[in-house]
Design a protein around this motif. Structure first.
Motif, PDB file in Angstrom:
ATOM      1  N   HIS A   1       0.821  -1.212   0.000  1.00  0.00           N
ATOM      2  CA  HIS A   1       0.000   0.000   0.000  1.00  0.00           C
ATOM      3  C   HIS A   1       0.855   1.263   0.000  1.00  0.00           C
ATOM      4  CE1 HIS A   1      -2.952  -2.941   1.460  1.00  0.00           C
ATOM      5  NE2 HIS A   1      -3.887  -2.107   1.035  1.00  0.00           N
ATOM      6  N   GLY A   2       0.279   2.329  -0.519  1.00  0.00           N
ATOM      7  CA  GLY A   2       0.845   3.657  -0.392  1.00  0.00           C
ATOM      8  C   GLY A   2       0.085   4.443   0.661  1.00  0.00           C
ATOM      9  N   TYR A   3       0.783   5.344   1.339  1.00  0.00           N
ATOM     10  CA  TYR A   3       0.188   6.164   2.397  1.00  0.00           C
ATOM     11  C   TYR A   3       0.529   7.636   2.157  1.00  0.00           C
ATOM     12  CZ  TYR A   3      -0.300   1.748   4.955  1.00  0.00           C
ATOM     13  OH  TYR A   3      -0.634   0.473   5.330  1.00  0.00           O
ATOM     14  N   THR A   4      -0.431   8.506   2.427  1.00  0.00           N
ATOM     15  CA  THR A   4      -0.230   9.950   2.358  1.00  0.00           C
ATOM     16  C   THR A   4      -0.700  10.538   3.678  1.00  0.00           C
ATOM     17  OG1 THR A   4      -0.605   9.948  -0.034  1.00  0.00           O
ATOM     18  CG2 THR A   4      -0.791  12.047   1.098  1.00  0.00           C
ATOM     19  N   ALA A   5       0.204  11.234   4.382  1.00  0.00           N
ATOM     20  CA  ALA A   5      -0.109  11.717   5.732  1.00  0.00           C
ATOM     21  C   ALA A   5       0.063  13.226   5.825  1.00  0.00           C
ATOM     22  CB  ALA A   5       0.786  11.028   6.758  1.00  0.00           C
ATOM     23  N   GLY A   6      -0.885  13.859   6.528  1.00  0.00           N
ATOM     24  CA  GLY A   6      -0.808  15.289   6.767  1.00  0.00           C
ATOM     25  C   GLY A   6      -0.963  16.084   5.489  1.00  0.00           C
TER      26      GLY A   6
END
Length: 192
Positions: free
Chosen positions: A52-57
Motif C-alpha cells: 500500500h501507499g500512504y499519504t499523511a498530513g
C-alpha cells in the motif's frame, strides 16, 4: 516494485486529490489517474509498505490536515482514511521501515520536532515516538533498513544543514550525525 505514484499537490489556485500512477517497465507511458485521496492537499508525506501507499498530513483549502490516507498497489481505487497523525501538520519528512510509516517534523505552525510512527499491519492512528534535534519543516526524509534520516529543512534561522538519524528498531529521539554540504530545504530524498 512495478509502479511509481504521486499523490495530491497544488497547481494554483487549485489543490489536487489525484493519485497518479506510472509504470517502471516503460519509459514512454504517461501516468494514469489511479484514484483520489480523501482530501485535496499538498505538502503531505508519502510512505510505502509492500502492498500500500500512504499519504499523511498536508495542507489544503480547509487548512492543515492530520489524515493518514491509504491506497492499495494491487488495484486502482480511491484512498481510505485509516487514521491520524497526532497534529495537523504540513511539510513533514516521510520515512518507511519494513513495518511502519514515519513522519518527522513539519509545521502547524509552529515548527515541529516530533517523530511519529504508524503501523502497516493495521489501520490505526500514529503515535509520537521521539523528537528530532531541531524543529523544522521541508526536510528530506530517507530510510535505510534500520534507521530513518532527516536532512536539511527550514526553521527559525532559515535553511538548515542537519543530518539527523533515528532507529526503526526502538522508539526514541534522533541524534545529530553530520551536516549537508549546503544547507537547503524542499530538496528530494532517495536511497539505494
Amino acid at each position: 516494485r512495478s509502479n511509481g505514484y504521486a499523490t495530491g499537490g497544488y497547481i494554483g489556485p487549485a489543490y489536487s486529490d489525484v493519485i497518479d500512477k506510472f509504470p517502471f517497465a516503460s519509459d514512454t507511458t504517461n501516468s494514469s489517474d489511479a484514484g483520489d485521496l480523501t482530501q485535496v492537499r499538498s505538502f503531505s508525506a508519502g510512505t510505502s509498505s509492500e502492498t500500500h501507499g500512504y499519504t499523511a498530513g498536508g495542507s489544503g483549502p480547509a487548512g492543515n490536515s492530520n489524515v493518514i490516507d491509504k491506497f492499495p498497489f494491487s488495484s486502482d481505487v480511491n484512498a481510505t482514511d485509516v487514521g491520524d497523525i497526532t497534529q495537523t501538520t504540513y511539510g513533514a519528512a516521510p520515512q518507511s521501515s519494513g513495518t511502519h510509516g514515519y513522519t518527522s517534523g513539519g509545521s502547524g505552525p509552529p515548527y515541529r520536532n516530533n517523530i511519529e510512527k504508524f503501523t502497516f499491519a493495521s489501520d490505526a492512528n500514529a503515535t509520537d515516538v521521539g523528537d528530532k534535534n531541531a524543529g523544522n519543516m521541508y526536510q528530506v526524509g530517507t530510510s535505510s533498513a534500520d534507521n530513518g534520516y532527516v536532512c536539511g529543512g527550514f526553521g527559525p534561522s532559515g535553511g538548515q544543514d542537519y543530518i539527523f538519524k533515528y532507529s526503526h528498531a526502538s522508539d526514541g529521539n534522533s541524534t545529530d550525525i553530520g551536516n549537508l554540504a549546503v544547507g537547503n530545504h524542499r530538496a528530494a530524498g532517495t536511497q539505494n
